[in-house]
Design a protein around this motif. Structure first.
Motif, PDB file in Angstrom:
ATOM      1  N   VAL A  54       0.847  -1.195   0.000  1.00 49.17           N
ATOM      2  CA  VAL A  54       0.000   0.000   0.000  1.00 49.17           C
ATOM      3  C   VAL A  54       0.881   1.242   0.000  1.00 49.17           C
ATOM      4  O   VAL A  54       1.788   1.364   0.827  1.00 49.17           O
ATOM      5  N   GLU A 175     -11.197   1.641   0.872  1.00 46.13           N
ATOM      6  CA  GLU A 175      -9.749   1.788   0.992  1.00 46.13           C
ATOM      7  C   GLU A 175      -9.297   1.557   2.431  1.00 46.13           C
ATOM      8  O   GLU A 175      -8.248   0.958   2.682  1.00 46.13           O
ATOM      9  N   GLN A 179      -6.570  -1.182   3.677  1.00 43.08           N
ATOM     10  CA  GLN A 179      -5.396  -0.821   4.456  1.00 43.08           C
ATOM     11  C   GLN A 179      -5.359  -1.548   5.791  1.00 43.08           C
ATOM     12  O   GLN A 179      -4.291  -1.921   6.268  1.00 43.08           O
ATOM     13  N   LEU A 183      -1.985  -3.389   5.802  1.00 43.00           N
ATOM     14  CA  LEU A 183      -0.976  -2.541   6.422  1.00 43.00           C
ATOM     15  C   LEU A 183      -0.980  -2.765   7.925  1.00 43.00           C
ATOM     16  O   LEU A 183      -1.945  -2.448   8.615  1.00 43.00           O
ATOM     17  N   ARG A 186      -1.966  -0.017  10.410  1.00 48.66           N
ATOM     18  CA  ARG A 186      -3.375   0.362  10.474  1.00 48.66           C
ATOM     19  C   ARG A 186      -4.162  -0.650  11.303  1.00 48.66           C
ATOM     20  O   ARG A 186      -4.927  -0.275  12.182  1.00 48.66           O
TER      21      ARG A 186
END
Length: 389
Positions: A54, A175, A179, A183, A186
């Protein structure tokens, strides 16, 4: 407040990181984008692992409020030689910004190193806002439930708004869901839920196959279709072109060399203009001014800067051909001249400082340089010989 120790690397420099991800977004392979910013394959892999594939937000829209790594290098260079006020004046910053930087990020006894300072600032700035899917348990459970049913993030985001039209706390963008899955920083969602996505990937990737160059250049005529007369260099008027790229891939100069005579032309590519449009305009200006007998063909690689090639072909009345991917030897003359040009424009240079007048001067110098393959005649002499026949 104690700051975690962070080891400096170019992956902390926003300009480098964002240049890498922008090239990926434009269609470059990860390895190509990494090479352009000076990263090894190992560094590229580390970046992908830490980001989950990302593009990071940090540094994506730099406002100039934070000191850049280049500015910290200047501070380190001038520290001890100039006053705080003089350093601030040179950098266009407030004196308080420089004194605060030295106070916060210098080592013991006020010793200041750009790499250490940048790493400390990077660690200090890492104050991520708590992710919505982490803090809102009801929302998280609903998203996880729907992911378990193999709904896509887009479907989940749309359905949540439909089911809770008056409760924004139960809204989340697709989104954000992606994420939170990919990620680590996150977080919020169980990582194993990625297997319920359509792709099932554990690493987010651009929406294209690794061997595909989709969305780059339409209507290319490949080098295999180029006339046979180009190969033996007996007929002038066939050119090879490319870009040499400057610091962080943000600036560039167009280079065009004639195969038979070695005659060079340089094209100014303004940094504040769309690169494809700038290359188009520069080539139309340079190639269009040539006599008809010197305007037969132009061969380029498959860089996105030539996406407006059809306009160049029509306006300059020249046939344009494209090399095969990863085949620089198909533009051998251009590759050689680009090596010579690095004497004038070293790698890492900001090329935007050079005007078209500057570039014309450099081209004239190289065109006036004797070449062994021409029995020490110059490209200027060679091209005049052909024009006078």
């Amino acid at each position: 407040m104690s700051i975690a120790v962070v080891k400096f690397s170019s992956r902390l420099v926003a300009g480098v990181v964002q240049s890498f991800w922008q090239q990926v977004a434009d269609g470059s392979r990860f390895e190509e984008a990494g090479e352009s910013v000076g990263w090894s394959v190992t560094t590229v892999r580390r970046e992908l692992r830490s980001s989950g594939g990302v593009r990071p937000r940090r540094g994506r829209t730099l406002t100039g409020r934070s000191l850049s790594f280049d500015e910290r290098e200047q501070i380190a260079l001038l520290r001890g030689k100039e006053s705080v006020r003089e350093i601030a004046r040179r950098l266009g910053r407030a004196p308080s910004t420089i004194s605060r930087e030295l106070r916060r990020n210098a080592d013991e006894v006020y010793y200041y190193r750009a790499t250490t300072a940048h790493a400390r600032a990077h660690a200090r700035a890492a104050r991520p806002k708590t992710a919505k899917l982490k803090s809102n348990e009801a929302l998280r459970k609903e998203v996880e439930k729907r992911l378990g049913k193999k709904d896509s993030p887009v479907q989940i985001a749309g359905r949540l708004r439909k089911n809770h039209p008056n409760n924004p706390e139960m809204w989340v963008s697709h989104e954000t869901i992606y994420q939170s899955l990919y990620l680590e920083s996150r977080g919020g969602l169980k990582r194993e839920l990625v297997k319920n996505l359509r792709t099932g990937r554990t690493l987010r990737k651009p929406q294209r196959r690794p061997d595909e160059r989709r969305g780059r250049i339409q209507g290319m005529v490949m080098i295999a279709d180029r006339p046979a007369e180009v190969e033996d260099r007996a007929v002038p008027g066939h050119w090879e072109g490319d870009l040499i790229v400057g610091k962080d891939g943000k600036t560039a100069i167009g280079t065009v060399v004639e195969r038979t005579t070695g005659f060079l032309m340089l094209v100014h590519v303004p940094a504040d203009q769309n690169r494809a449009e700038a290359v188009r305009d520069g080539l139309i200006s340079k190639m269009g001014a040539l006599p008809d007998e010197l305007r037969r063909s132009l061969t380029w690689d498959q860089g996105i800067e030539m996406s407006r090639h059809k306009e160049v072909k029509i306006a300059a009345d020249i046939d344009i051909y494209f090399c095969d991917p990863h085949s620089p030897w198909q533009r051998g003359s251009n590759e050689n001249i680009n090596g010579l040009l690095r004497q004038y424009f070293p790698k890492g240079t900001d090329l935007s400082i050079y005007s078209q007048t500057d570039l014309d001067y450099v081209a004239h110098e190289l065109n006036d340089r004797p070449r062994q393959r021409f029995d020490f005649c110059t490209p200027n002499e060679m091209i005049r010989t052909f024009l006078l026949r």
